[in-house]
Write a protein that holds these residues in place. Structure first.
Motif, short mmCIF file in Angstrom:
data_model
loop_
_atom_site.label_atom_id
_atom_site.label_comp_id
_atom_site.label_asym_id
_atom_site.label_seq_id
_atom_site.Cartn_x
_atom_site.Cartn_y
_atom_site.Cartn_z
N GLU A 4 -37.92 122.25 -42.56
CA GLU A 4 -38.06 123.52 -42.82
C GLU A 4 -37.70 124.50 -41.55
O GLU A 4 -37.54 124.15 -40.48
CB GLU A 4 -39.46 124.15 -43.06
CG GLU A 4 -39.95 123.47 -44.29
CD GLU A 4 -41.21 124.09 -45.03
OE1 GLU A 4 -41.90 124.68 -44.41
OE2 GLU A 4 -41.51 123.72 -46.22
N HIS A 6 -37.87 128.73 -40.39
CA HIS A 6 -38.77 130.06 -40.51
C HIS A 6 -38.26 131.29 -40.14
O HIS A 6 -37.52 131.07 -38.85
CB HIS A 6 -39.99 129.58 -39.85
CG HIS A 6 -40.49 127.80 -40.13
ND1 HIS A 6 -41.45 127.72 -41.22
CD2 HIS A 6 -40.42 126.90 -39.44
CE1 HIS A 6 -41.40 126.59 -41.27
NE2 HIS A 6 -41.03 125.95 -40.08
N GLU A 8 -39.71 134.14 -37.91
CA GLU A 8 -40.99 134.68 -36.89
C GLU A 8 -40.36 135.66 -35.99
O GLU A 8 -39.28 135.43 -35.44
CB GLU A 8 -41.85 133.48 -36.67
CG GLU A 8 -41.01 132.48 -36.10
CD GLU A 8 -41.72 131.03 -35.76
OE1 GLU A 8 -41.93 130.91 -34.41
OE2 GLU A 8 -42.33 130.77 -36.77
N PHE A 72 -38.14 131.22 -50.46
CA PHE A 72 -38.81 131.58 -49.43
C PHE A 72 -40.12 131.61 -49.84
O PHE A 72 -40.59 132.29 -50.57
CB PHE A 72 -38.41 132.91 -48.90
CG PHE A 72 -36.63 132.92 -48.74
CD1 PHE A 72 -36.50 132.12 -47.49
CD2 PHE A 72 -35.89 133.41 -49.49
CE1 PHE A 72 -34.98 132.19 -46.98
CE2 PHE A 72 -34.52 133.33 -48.90
CZ PHE A 72 -34.18 132.88 -48.15
N TRP A 74 -43.96 133.31 -48.00
CA TRP A 74 -44.54 134.13 -47.05
C TRP A 74 -46.10 133.59 -46.86
O TRP A 74 -46.75 133.64 -47.76
CB TRP A 74 -44.67 135.69 -47.28
CG TRP A 74 -45.32 136.46 -46.43
CD1 TRP A 74 -44.92 137.12 -45.19
CD2 TRP A 74 -46.82 137.10 -46.50
NE1 TRP A 74 -46.04 137.62 -44.75
CE2 TRP A 74 -47.07 137.61 -45.47
CE3 TRP A 74 -47.48 136.90 -47.61
CZ2 TRP A 74 -48.20 138.12 -45.31
CZ3 TRP A 74 -48.92 137.13 -47.44
CH2 TRP A 74 -49.18 137.90 -46.22
N ARG A 78 -45.48 134.56 -41.39
CA ARG A 78 -44.07 134.15 -41.26
C ARG A 78 -43.42 133.86 -42.60
O ARG A 78 -44.43 133.59 -43.51
CB ARG A 78 -43.94 133.02 -40.19
CG ARG A 78 -44.52 131.72 -40.42
CD ARG A 78 -44.26 130.66 -39.46
NE ARG A 78 -44.32 129.27 -39.98
CZ ARG A 78 -44.27 128.17 -39.19
NH1 ARG A 78 -43.67 128.29 -38.14
NH2 ARG A 78 -44.66 127.04 -39.79
N SER A 80 -41.11 130.86 -44.47
CA SER A 80 -40.65 129.56 -44.37
C SER A 80 -39.64 129.28 -45.68
O SER A 80 -39.91 129.68 -46.65
CB SER A 80 -41.82 128.55 -44.43
OG SER A 80 -42.61 128.91 -43.27
N ASP A 112 -38.30 123.75 -37.46
CA ASP A 112 -39.47 123.04 -37.23
C ASP A 112 -39.57 122.51 -35.80
O ASP A 112 -40.88 122.23 -35.33
CB ASP A 112 -39.47 121.76 -38.44
CG ASP A 112 -40.15 122.18 -39.64
OD1 ASP A 112 -40.71 123.32 -39.84
OD2 ASP A 112 -39.85 121.45 -40.51
#
Length: 118
Positions: A4, A6, A8, A72, A74, A78, A80, A112
């Protein structure tokens, strides 16, 4: 287990749902999911598995298949997504859309294992 990526913030400040919704509305090829549940098919058995969707789920337009796909999520400040096979290519569609979303949110793309993607 799938790899994955992300979206952030470097500061650790969470991305709130309203910010996410606004970012999704300003970037092409992504939209908030309209479905109440996500249905996936187990490729080994053909069984359909349904999961209720959480707030903030978004879909990416698949250029090859010309359809919207759940991409996606949420959660906990964040965003992912499962990395696409071509994610390591800078120009990949998913990565380009994630760059645009991250830019709107003052955030970055993180893997990740903590690596940063441009």
């Amino acid at each position: 287990m799938a790899y994955e990526v992300h979206i952030e913030r470097k500061t650790g400040q969470p991305i709130n749902l309203d910010e996410w919704v606004k970012a999704v509305g300003s970037v092409e090829s992504v939209r908030l999911s309209k479905a109440a549940t996500t249905v996936v098919i187990n490729p080994a058995t053909g069984e359909q598995i349904s999961n209720p969707q959480m707030k903030g789920m978004a879909e990416l337009f698949d250029l090859g298949g010309q359809s919207w796909i759940a991409m996606f999520s949420w959660f906990d400040g964040r965003i992912s997504a499962r990395a696409s096979r071509d994610f390591d290519i800078f120009e990949s569609h998913q990565r380009s859309v994630m760059r645009a979303l991250a830019s709107q949110l003052g955030a970055q793309i993180v893997g990740d294992e903590g690596e940063i993607y441009e």
